[in-house]
Design a protein around this motif. Structure first.
Motif, PDB file in Angstrom:
ATOM      1  N   LYS A 149      11.049 -19.185  13.786  1.00 38.70           N
ATOM      2  CA  LYS A 149      11.087 -19.338  12.330  1.00 38.70           C
ATOM      3  C   LYS A 149      10.836 -18.009  11.639  1.00 38.70           C
ATOM      4  N   VAL A 150      11.516 -17.803  10.524  1.00 39.83           N
ATOM      5  CA  VAL A 150      11.286 -16.603   9.714  1.00 39.83           C
ATOM      6  C   VAL A 150      10.938 -17.041   8.292  1.00 39.83           C
ATOM      7  N   ILE A 151       9.882 -16.428   7.742  1.00 42.34           N
ATOM      8  CA  ILE A 151       9.455 -16.767   6.373  1.00 42.34           C
ATOM      9  C   ILE A 151       9.223 -15.467   5.621  1.00 42.34           C
ATOM     10  N   SER A 152       9.710 -15.398   4.371  1.00 43.81           N
ATOM     11  CA  SER A 152       9.246 -14.304   3.506  1.00 43.81           C
ATOM     12  C   SER A 152       8.460 -14.942   2.378  1.00 43.81           C
ATOM     13  N   ILE A 153       7.318 -14.333   2.029  1.00 42.14           N
ATOM     14  CA  ILE A 153       6.468 -14.988   1.036  1.00 42.14           C
ATOM     15  C   ILE A 153       6.496 -14.229  -0.287  1.00 42.14           C
ATOM     16  N   ASN A 154       6.554 -15.022  -1.365  1.00 39.33           N
ATOM     17  CA  ASN A 154       6.530 -14.476  -2.716  1.00 39.33           C
ATOM     18  C   ASN A 154       5.262 -13.672  -2.935  1.00 39.33           C
ATOM     19  N   GLN A 155       5.401 -12.560  -3.613  1.00 36.51           N
ATOM     20  CA  GLN A 155       4.227 -11.735  -3.881  1.00 36.51           C
ATOM     21  C   GLN A 155       3.271 -12.450  -4.826  1.00 36.51           C
ATOM     22  N   ASN A 156       1.985 -12.222  -4.626  1.00 34.27           N
ATOM     23  CA  ASN A 156       0.914 -12.835  -5.430  1.00 34.27           C
ATOM     24  C   ASN A 156       0.913 -14.361  -5.380  1.00 34.27           C
ATOM     25  N   SER A 157       1.470 -14.943  -4.320  1.00 36.34           N
ATOM     26  CA  SER A 157       1.454 -16.404  -4.251  1.00 36.34           C
ATOM     27  C   SER A 157       0.334 -16.886  -3.334  1.00 36.34           C
ATOM     28  N   PHE A 158      -0.116 -16.041  -2.427  1.00 38.50           N
ATOM     29  CA  PHE A 158      -1.149 -16.453  -1.467  1.00 38.50           C
ATOM     30  C   PHE A 158      -2.427 -15.637  -1.664  1.00 38.50           C
ATOM     31  N   GLY A 159      -2.270 -14.384  -2.006  1.00 36.69           N
ATOM     32  CA  GLY A 159      -3.413 -13.499  -2.225  1.00 36.69           C
ATOM     33  C   GLY A 159      -3.867 -12.838  -0.939  1.00 36.69           C
ATOM     34  N   GLU A 160      -4.637 -11.775  -1.083  1.00 36.71           N
ATOM     35  CA  GLU A 160      -5.187 -11.100   0.088  1.00 36.71           C
ATOM     36  C   GLU A 160      -6.509 -11.762   0.452  1.00 36.71           C
ATOM     37  N   VAL A 161      -6.668 -12.076   1.732  1.00 36.31           N
ATOM     38  CA  VAL A 161      -7.932 -12.655   2.194  1.00 36.31           C
ATOM     39  C   VAL A 161      -8.598 -11.591   3.067  1.00 36.31           C
TER      40      VAL A 161
END
Lengths: 320, 247
Positions: A149-161
């Motif tokens: 599987k390949v996923i690209s994630i929208n910026q500022n949607s998950f945040g830095e942990v």
């Protein structure tokens, strides 16, 4: 193993990639596997610090020719690395370079792809990734049917942990094909935070009446440490540069705070900003549709309200 | 010189976004369909500009979709372009679309392939990049300017916080965005000419999708705006600090 592509620009790791590592790390925990980073080229950053975002290992292809981005070369190299390392999920930031390589990598790995994901996949039954569609006006939950599987994630949607891990760096030997793309020049706008990476954004519309009135907006942005943006009519009239245009056909952003000044809130504009965490609308027209999408509203003349807001922010900052 | 322009059909930018059949299907009731703005305003018009400079340039348009995409492709032909190809495959899977286009691209031996930066419905921004892998030719994304010099193109692309200019020999794939060209309106001569331009329909060859949309949903509605007195900006700063915690 979850492999996260770490994007670099001018030998510095991009902020969007730190969020991608945090996302990949959370997904790896969910799947009971490890999260590992992949760096192409030589970078100045201390790669062990990527452990803080959840990468247990960082694989580096130490070849300076990869410091220049080329979608074709990079996608070839990433796909080879993924095969060699046995990655089952690949994560990219949905930024300019991520968008350019992730789909090509998915083709090379016979992997299904979801671009612009906005939350962790649901892996209870199958592998379902939710992404924004219709320029942020809706979401689609998409089942990926392939083993990889390949996923690209929208910026500022998950945040830095941020935690306290330390990543182990490993050199990865991959044959790098010679790029046939020649980069002839790079022009950076000095001292500006790229809009897509900004956490605070101040934006102006036609209500400001002309480019000569932008001073009050720039003062507010400076007081906040915010980036500046504008609506489409403003960039179409050349009051502000094109790269500041946010909206459906401009840049889509998701900052923590979006302050809209003199923007009525046409549906195409909202599509570019409605993923912002908090929206403040300043407009003298109480009927402006933007108020319906706002968290906080100020009905008043921008020429009075904006300087007053700037003064209040400076006052709060200096504790006076 | 042959250019292939990829055209997608999308709902108008003001279309109401709603879903039917248990939120599994986009509600097409009353929706006006348009050419995806990035495909029309930037890639198609740029191809037309190149043909205006050099009339020997041949422009082919390609779309992947059902018969209901034909009004869109006729409109694109009215703007410019010599002929169009429709691949009769109704799908939401980007890879399926890219594979269908790549077989056309291989057969046509195009020098340049233009796509829009993304479509405004599924926002996948995937076709150009997938074609790069399927055709193994160079790909430059998010382009704002393109100059053609013989067999070489010089392309300006957006990068975070600036722009980058690069050169490559043809063939190449370029995804186009704002700056590349200016929106045009088809004239009567173009509309008349479009009626008789060839529109070839090919049957689908790709049947195995790698992804499937399970469900759509709409964002939760905002709980309502909190109005702040314009004479009390200290209060707005307090709310942003203490309630929203964003500054």
């Amino acid at each position: 193993m979850v492999l996260i592509y770490i994007d670099q620009d001018n030998q510095e790791i991009k902020k969007a990639s730190l969020e991608a590592i945090s996302y990949g790390s959370a997904l790896a925990k969910q799947l009971g596997t490890s999260a590992e980073g992949l760096v192409l080229g030589t970078v100045h950053d201390d790669l062990t610090t990527l452990g803080k975002y959840g990468a247990s290992k960082v694989h580096q292809i130490n070849n300076a020719s990869l410091n220049h981005f080329d979608a074709r070369t990079n996608s070839n190299v990433i796909a080879e690395a993924a095969k060699k390392l046995g990655a089952t999920v690949l994560i990219f930031a949905h930024n300019i370079n991520g968008k350019a390589v992730a789909p090509a990598v998915s083709v090379k790995l016979n992997a299904g792809i979801v671009t612009g994901a906005c939350q962790l996949p649901n892996t209870d039954t199958g592998f379902v990734v939710t992404k924004t569609v219709f320029s942020g006006k809706a979401f689609a939950s998409i089942q990926i049917e392939t083993p990889i599987k390949v996923i690209s994630i929208n910026q500022n949607s998950f945040g830095e942990v941020v935690g306290d891990g330390v990543a182990v760096i490993e050199n990865l030997a991959i044959d790098v094909p010679t790029s046939t793309l020649k980069i002839t020049s790079v022009n950076k706008i000095e001292g500006e935070i790229p809009l897509t990476e900004a956490s605070l954004v101040v934006s102006g519309g036609r209500g400001l009446k002309g480019p000569e009135n932008w001073g009050i907006l720039l003062d507010l942005a400076k007081a906040l440490g915010a980036s500046t943006a504008c609506s489409r009519p403003v960039s179409d009239s050349d009051w502000r540069p094109h790269h500041e245009h946010v909206g459906q056909t401009g840049i889509q952003i998701a900052p923590n705070l979006y302050i809209a000044i003199g923007i009525s809130g046409a549906i195409q504009h909202l599509a570019g900003v409605n993923r912002s965490k908090t929206i403040v609308v300043i407009n003298k027209d109480p009927e402006a549709p933007f108020f319906k999408a706002a968290d906080y509203g100020v009905i008043g003349d921008a020429f009075d309200v904006v300087p007053a807001l700037t003064a209040s922010i400076l006052k709060a900052k200096h504790g006076a | 010189m042959k250019i292939l322009v990829c055209i997608s059909k999308t709902p108008d930018t003001t279309a109401k976004i709603a879903f039917v059949e248990g939120n599994t299907k986009f509600d097409e009731t009353g929706v006006q369909w348009i050419i995806n703005p990035y495909d029309e305003w930037y890639s198609l018009v740029k191809a037309i500009e190149l043909k205006e400079k050099d009339p020997s340039v041949i422009i082919h348009l390609v779309t992947v979709g059902g018969a209901d995409t034909e009004p869109i492709i006729r409109k694109a032909l009215a703007l410019g372009g010599d002929e169009a190809i429709r691949i009769n495959n109704v799908t939401n899977d980007s890879l399926t679309v890219a594979q269908e286009i790549s077989s056309i691209a291989k057969e046509g031996a195009y020098d340049l392939i233009f796509t829009g930066k993304e479509t405004i419905d599924y926002n996948s921004a995937s076709i150009g990049s997938m074609l790069c892998a399927l055709l193994d030719i160079n790909f430059i994304s998010a382009a704002t300017k393109l100059d053609l010099n013989g067999n070489t193109i010089s392309v300006t692309r957006e990068i975070e916080g600036g722009e980058e200019i690069s050169e490559t020999n043809l063939p190449a794939i370029v995804s186009c965005q704002k700056g590349m060209a200016e929106q045009r309106i088809p004239n009567m001569r173009g509309i008349m000419a479009a009626r008789t331009k060839p529109l070839k329909v090919l049957e689908a060859t790709v049947t195995q999708a790698t992804t499937n949309i399970k469900q759509f949903s709409l964002p939760p509605t905002k709980s309502g705006v909190k109005l702040v007195d314009p004479a009390n900006m200290d209060e707005l700063v307090r709310l942003l600090k203490e309630e929203a915690k964003v500054i």
